[in-house]
Write an enzyme that holds these catalytic residues in place. Structure first.
Site, PDB file in Angstrom:
ATOM      1  N   THR A 160       0.829  -1.199   0.000  1.00  0.00           N
ATOM      2  CA  THR A 160       0.000   0.000   0.000  1.00  0.00           C
ATOM      3  C   THR A 160       0.871   1.259   0.000  1.00  0.00           C
ATOM      4  O   THR A 160       0.543   2.257  -0.658  1.00  0.00           O
ATOM      5  CB  THR A 160      -0.900   0.007   1.258  1.00  0.00           C
ATOM      6  OG1 THR A 160      -1.640  -1.198   1.258  1.00  0.00           O
ATOM      7  CG2 THR A 160      -1.837   1.192   1.257  1.00  0.00           C
ATOM      8  N   HIS A 178       1.894   1.950  -3.436  1.00  0.00           N
ATOM      9  CA  HIS A 178       0.813   2.593  -4.192  1.00  0.00           C
ATOM     10  C   HIS A 178       0.776   4.100  -3.900  1.00  0.00           C
ATOM     11  O   HIS A 178       0.614   4.923  -4.793  1.00  0.00           O
ATOM     12  CB  HIS A 178      -0.551   1.991  -3.827  1.00  0.00           C
ATOM     13  CG  HIS A 178      -0.748   0.594  -4.317  1.00  0.00           C
ATOM     14  ND1 HIS A 178      -0.749   0.264  -5.650  1.00  0.00           N
ATOM     15  CD2 HIS A 178      -0.946  -0.562  -3.643  1.00  0.00           C
ATOM     16  CE1 HIS A 178      -0.955  -1.036  -5.780  1.00  0.00           C
ATOM     17  NE2 HIS A 178      -1.068  -1.570  -4.571  1.00  0.00           N
ATOM     18  N   HIS A 199       1.929   1.919   8.332  1.00  0.00           N
ATOM     19  CA  HIS A 199       0.978   1.346   9.293  1.00  0.00           C
ATOM     20  C   HIS A 199       1.472   0.017   9.855  1.00  0.00           C
ATOM     21  O   HIS A 199       0.722  -0.691  10.493  1.00  0.00           O
ATOM     22  CB  HIS A 199      -0.395   1.192   8.650  1.00  0.00           C
ATOM     23  CG  HIS A 199      -0.375   0.442   7.374  1.00  0.00           C
ATOM     24  ND1 HIS A 199      -0.126   1.037   6.171  1.00  0.00           N
ATOM     25  CD2 HIS A 199      -0.538  -0.863   7.117  1.00  0.00           C
ATOM     26  CE1 HIS A 199      -0.166   0.133   5.218  1.00  0.00           C
ATOM     27  NE2 HIS A 199      -0.401  -1.032   5.775  1.00  0.00           N
ATOM     28  N   GLU A 200       2.744  -0.308   9.593  1.00  0.00           N
ATOM     29  CA  GLU A 200       3.306  -1.530  10.165  1.00  0.00           C
ATOM     30  C   GLU A 200       4.531  -1.115  10.971  1.00  0.00           C
ATOM     31  O   GLU A 200       5.495  -0.591  10.396  1.00  0.00           O
ATOM     32  CB  GLU A 200       3.746  -2.489   9.048  1.00  0.00           C
ATOM     33  CG  GLU A 200       2.629  -2.902   8.110  1.00  0.00           C
ATOM     34  CD  GLU A 200       3.115  -3.798   6.971  1.00  0.00           C
ATOM     35  OE1 GLU A 200       2.281  -4.232   6.163  1.00  0.00           O
ATOM     36  OE2 GLU A 200       4.348  -4.041   6.875  1.00  0.00           O
ATOM     37  N   CYS A 254     -15.439   1.242  14.286  1.00  0.00           N
ATOM     38  CA  CYS A 254     -16.312   2.207  14.968  1.00  0.00           C
ATOM     39  C   CYS A 254     -16.867   1.669  16.287  1.00  0.00           C
ATOM     40  O   CYS A 254     -17.222   2.430  17.167  1.00  0.00           O
ATOM     41  CB  CYS A 254     -17.449   2.651  14.048  1.00  0.00           C
ATOM     42  SG  CYS A 254     -18.763   1.422  13.854  1.00  0.00           S
ATOM     43  N   CYS A 277     -15.882  -3.615   9.443  1.00  0.00           N
ATOM     44  CA  CYS A 277     -16.659  -2.495  10.000  1.00  0.00           C
ATOM     45  C   CYS A 277     -17.092  -1.559   8.880  1.00  0.00           C
ATOM     46  O   CYS A 277     -16.326  -1.267   7.960  1.00  0.00           O
ATOM     47  CB  CYS A 277     -15.767  -1.728  10.988  1.00  0.00           C
ATOM     48  SG  CYS A 277     -16.369  -0.083  11.419  1.00  0.00           S
ATOM     49  N   LEU A 285      -7.706 -12.552  -1.747  1.00  0.00           N
ATOM     50  CA  LEU A 285      -7.094 -11.424  -1.043  1.00  0.00           C
ATOM     51  C   LEU A 285      -6.532 -10.400  -2.005  1.00  0.00           C
ATOM     52  O   LEU A 285      -6.485  -9.216  -1.711  1.00  0.00           O
ATOM     53  CB  LEU A 285      -5.984 -11.914  -0.122  1.00  0.00           C
ATOM     54  CG  LEU A 285      -6.436 -12.765   1.059  1.00  0.00           C
ATOM     55  CD1 LEU A 285      -6.289 -14.232   0.751  1.00  0.00           C
ATOM     56  CD2 LEU A 285      -5.656 -12.413   2.299  1.00  0.00           C
ATOM     57  N   LEU A 316      -6.188  -7.748  -4.678  1.00  0.00           N
ATOM     58  CA  LEU A 316      -7.158  -6.803  -5.232  1.00  0.00           C
ATOM     59  C   LEU A 316      -7.023  -6.737  -6.738  1.00  0.00           C
ATOM     60  O   LEU A 316      -5.926  -6.737  -7.287  1.00  0.00           O
ATOM     61  CB  LEU A 316      -6.952  -5.424  -4.614  1.00  0.00           C
ATOM     62  CG  LEU A 316      -7.125  -5.390  -3.099  1.00  0.00           C
ATOM     63  CD1 LEU A 316      -6.960  -3.964  -2.578  1.00  0.00           C
ATOM     64  CD2 LEU A 316      -8.470  -5.962  -2.688  1.00  0.00           C
ATOM     65  N   ILE A 345     -11.626 -11.783   1.527  1.00  0.00           N
ATOM     66  CA  ILE A 345     -10.955 -11.490   2.793  1.00  0.00           C
ATOM     67  C   ILE A 345     -10.415 -10.082   2.761  1.00  0.00           C
ATOM     68  O   ILE A 345      -9.606  -9.725   1.915  1.00  0.00           O
ATOM     69  CB  ILE A 345      -9.827 -12.509   3.064  1.00  0.00           C
ATOM     70  CG1 ILE A 345     -10.454 -13.885   3.233  1.00  0.00           C
ATOM     71  CG2 ILE A 345      -9.038 -12.105   4.312  1.00  0.00           C
ATOM     72  CD1 ILE A 345      -9.542 -14.927   3.752  1.00  0.00           C
TER      73      ILE A 345
END
Lengths: 314, 314, 314, 314
Positions: free
Chosen positions: C44, C47, C67-68, C97, C111, C230, C232, C255
């Site tokens: 990501t 990207h 984010h890791e 949320c 979510c 998984l 995309l 997933i």
């Protein structure tokens, strides 16, 4: 016992069928000979009758079609112990090989070597695990209609029947669908979303096999929901895997045949308990000689499930 | 808004309770203050009232009991976004810690640090996955009675209610149990076996907590079936593990609390769809001042679920 | 504590990123401030760096991606009770949320209102329930490679890694895949069929998102098997529903994200027990200033998982 | 082919067994005659040999015991299609009726009419769904020991073997249990709690059938965990249902036999993939004439699984 009997026969590789006198079949030491009391007509029988592309590839005439029936035990082989003469019976017409991995691990319904007496495997209508869930059914042929009754009996809260044919929508209402929607005129997605608090349906049973209906199924299923695919498609269908399946985290399940024999036990239990009223689906009761007329009524959607009485109608 | 309100108060470590004027509680920035419209009385409340051994170990008076209720939002803290004044609400009274393994893996109902507002955890009545199954319920207190309605709604075929108290058996019939059996007079095992073709019940919900009822549960469950234990026992019970569990290949499941929040969604869906008629269980509607009389009626079994109106009965 | 820190910043809606000095963020009473020790680069992040169509739609610069990570607790708010200064921690970056149906019924990973710190949800690598099963993995980016290790650890018998890039196939071998197949040169279907006694793979994990790989997934899954999607996809893909899903009776599962927090517990348990060796996937360790070079190596497939040390490499 | 063969025969209703010359059995048109190459001795065989109370109730001498074996197809009936002469085979010795509800719904292992060739149903050793879980095994007879290997192969993180016999604890270590605990000397509960962060074991496999071991099983299972009962008990055991099952929300599962035929496929897959090393359990290899000596070694716990070679040891 008579040596001959009347039967619906598909004599050649061409449209149509005939009523003919044929020999009563013999039977082996593990076999049971059943005198048919009533048979019913499946969509598959219509395919065979019309001799469409599927039938041309699959069927080898001459053939006596028909795989849905009940009747009485007329005779049986030496090694049969579970029935006796006069017993009222039906039969599982999928004959699984009993030896492949699927057969030995509770998946005989997708046996690698399955043979179907009469013809070949058709759809299944049992959908469980739907208590307290919202269920949408796209396509209301007989299997779709029966599934309304089953969904109702096992505790579905709201049932959406989605079908273009007006005769079938009427039967869907009679089967106690909460909504019988016409996708050619109504905004199905908007209605389902409104009725489910913006979530979408928990479970969608796709019984139409039509590209538009399949598109609808993916549009109305909720995040984390399930689509069961039963309607056979004739050509490839385009799908946006990311949007339609992955981001929504849904499960898509191909259903072929029925789990043997759980489905027999489940249906028996529901019927005995008076939980299923299937009468509205049975639109016609005919004598065998009227087989061709019945086929015409099936094509228009006026008839849904037709019962055929080979030996008179009582 | 008034500064005080009337409440049922357990002032000391002794039997009984009083109606007193108490302060309206304050609330934090994430809290909602609810004006109770109706509360109902749980078996746990009776334990607290009677001050039995369990209560003596667990409860620290003074305490305002009560954990089943509905009412209107009267006020709320700065960070509350999901409700507004006047909304009609109820509440999940199990407060799970949110940080233990159970909380983080969908088992918050057995949180290691759970606190119960009002008192402590009591039984659950939601039993799913029972479509087309035979269900036996041993013990018909309010939870047992509610479970009859749920079993009916989600497609159980035959429901056996097993209960010695005649008042409760009558309500079980009103809830549409197929059989309401008196184990002190009838041969429960023989009847269940006869009605299930010699198999036994697919699912048994043990709601009595009494040794005889538990013995019955193991006697009537079928091979490969399931017993859900909800009724609390006060002393050890003797079991023949080989015969009762292993050879029959059954599953025994301890049920404490309810899965949060699936059970709220499921009940909401069933109630909205009109699938559950719980009226027969609600035997009494009282004003708060009659709290002690209600307790007496609960003890005889004449009353089942009692609704308490703190602010008058309309 | 310093008031500023160095960070990778995406300043504008355009390709690239910069290393800049930025303010150390503040924190609320429930927040924890973490001093990052090592971060790793996700697909990501590439990207976002490249500013492709997905990023253009999704990202609103300026943004600090990433984010890791793991690091040490530097400070925390008044209401934090579960960590203290100096604790070594990581974080769940999906912020669910907590109020929607999915959040309340154990499906917080899908979510309806999920926010992802850093950016947005990407694939998951945990695939369980595969003991004694044959597993095929189409696409060996970092997630595909990690899934080889997990499949191995939880008892998969034969693992097929299917990947066109030679660097990645080599890592797949190092991760102990039994077969690392090049679909551009080898007949993948023939090999899988031969190795599984003509059945096909029990489970296929589709991690490529490429039409050819997806086609392969449907070709090699066995009757009654499962495909987890998984990878995309960027455009619609055509599928023959009857042949590919229904007649084979397979289950297709989308997933998105990971089940929170089961997957943290599962990975912790496997890592602590020494069952997972993830070293081969970690191909590069860089200082933050070399961020752009790392991006170049990711694009060729020479690098797989890259660790970024913001505060020096020890 | 010879007309006679040597066999272990239990001639009378008394302790012991003899080696005798007996007729080679005939076979029907669906049967296969197997020349045994190696057999192994089950605990059940020891019960029969010793003629304990269970055997007295169950066994009708004369009998040739033995139900674990492999060998070569020597001959077969007209209708056999799945094997040919010389094939190396074993056999499922539970013969299920194929007609009862359990047989028709994937539970043939608890068939109402099951017959066991050789004798009768004994325990099962396959326990799946334990990836990333902590597993405790109470009782390390051969089945307990095999289950250590299986748990290891399918991804268990920490395995506790609990056994009083020192020989068996040693084999448990050789099978790669992380802990081999002596409950007569060590505080098993304290050790399990310490090693699981105070939670307890996710899964307990009770293989001893002894009241103390069963008590331990309930003491060490975590909230929401599972106990599988396999060890047969000879007398009733007292249990505190509220504390032991309900409040902990655990599931207790009786296991009788093995799921047919999934367990064959699973074991085959694990063995072929080299995931199971069962050698440490096989402590003795004997010629058939030494049958009685083998029985003596089994009783002391020095021998675990004993292989018997009827036709010489190569």
């Amino acid at each position: 016992m008579s040596k001959t009997m009347l039967a619906v026969v598909k004599p050649d590789a061409a449209p149509g069928a005939e009523i003919r006198e044929v020999k009563v079949p013999g039977f082996g030491r593990n076999d049971v000979l059943v005198k048919v009391k009533v048979a019913s007509i499946c969509g598959t029988d219509l395919h065979i009758y019309e001799w469409d592309r599927w039938a041309q590839n699959r069927i080898h005439p001459p053939l006596i079609p028909g795989h849905e029936f009940c009747g009485e035990v007329a005779a049986y082989g030496d090694e049969v112990t579970s029935v006796k003469e006069g017993d009222f019976v039906s039969a599982e017409m999928h004959v699984a090989c009993g030896k492949c991995l699927q057969c030995r691990t509770c998946e005989a319904h997708i046996c690698q070597n399955v043979k179907i007496i009469g013809v070949d495997a058709d759809g299944a209508f049992a959908e469980y695990e739907i208590a307290a869930k919202t269920v949408a059914i796209t396509g209301c042929g007989p299997i779709g209609l029966f599934s309304i009754a089953v969904a109702r009996a096992v505790g579905a809260t709201t049932i959406f029947a989605i079908e273009v044919n007006q005769h079938r929508r009427q039967i869907a209402k009679d089967m106690k669908a909460d909504f019988a929607l016409d996708p050619s005129k109504e905004d199905v997605r908007a209605i389902v979303m409104e009725q489910t608090g913006g979530l979408g349906a928990d479970v969608v049973l796709e019984m139409a096999g039509h590209p538009t209906a399949i598109r609808t199924a993916f549009d109305i299923v909720r995040r984390g929901g399930r689509i069961s695919l039963l309607g056979l498609t004739s050509k490839p269908i385009s799908l946006n895997f990311s949007e339609d399946i992955i981001f929504k985290g849904i499960t898509v399940q191909g259903i072929s045949g029925r789990r043997m024999y759980q489905t027999w036990y489940q249906m028996t239990a529901l019927l005995k308990a008076g939980k299923l009223d299937l009468h509205p689906v049975i639109t016609d009761r005919i004598a065998m000689k009227d087989f061709s007329k019945a086929m015409a009524r099936l094509k228009t959607g006026e008839a849904s499930k037709i019962l055929v009485y080979p030996n008179g109608m009582k």
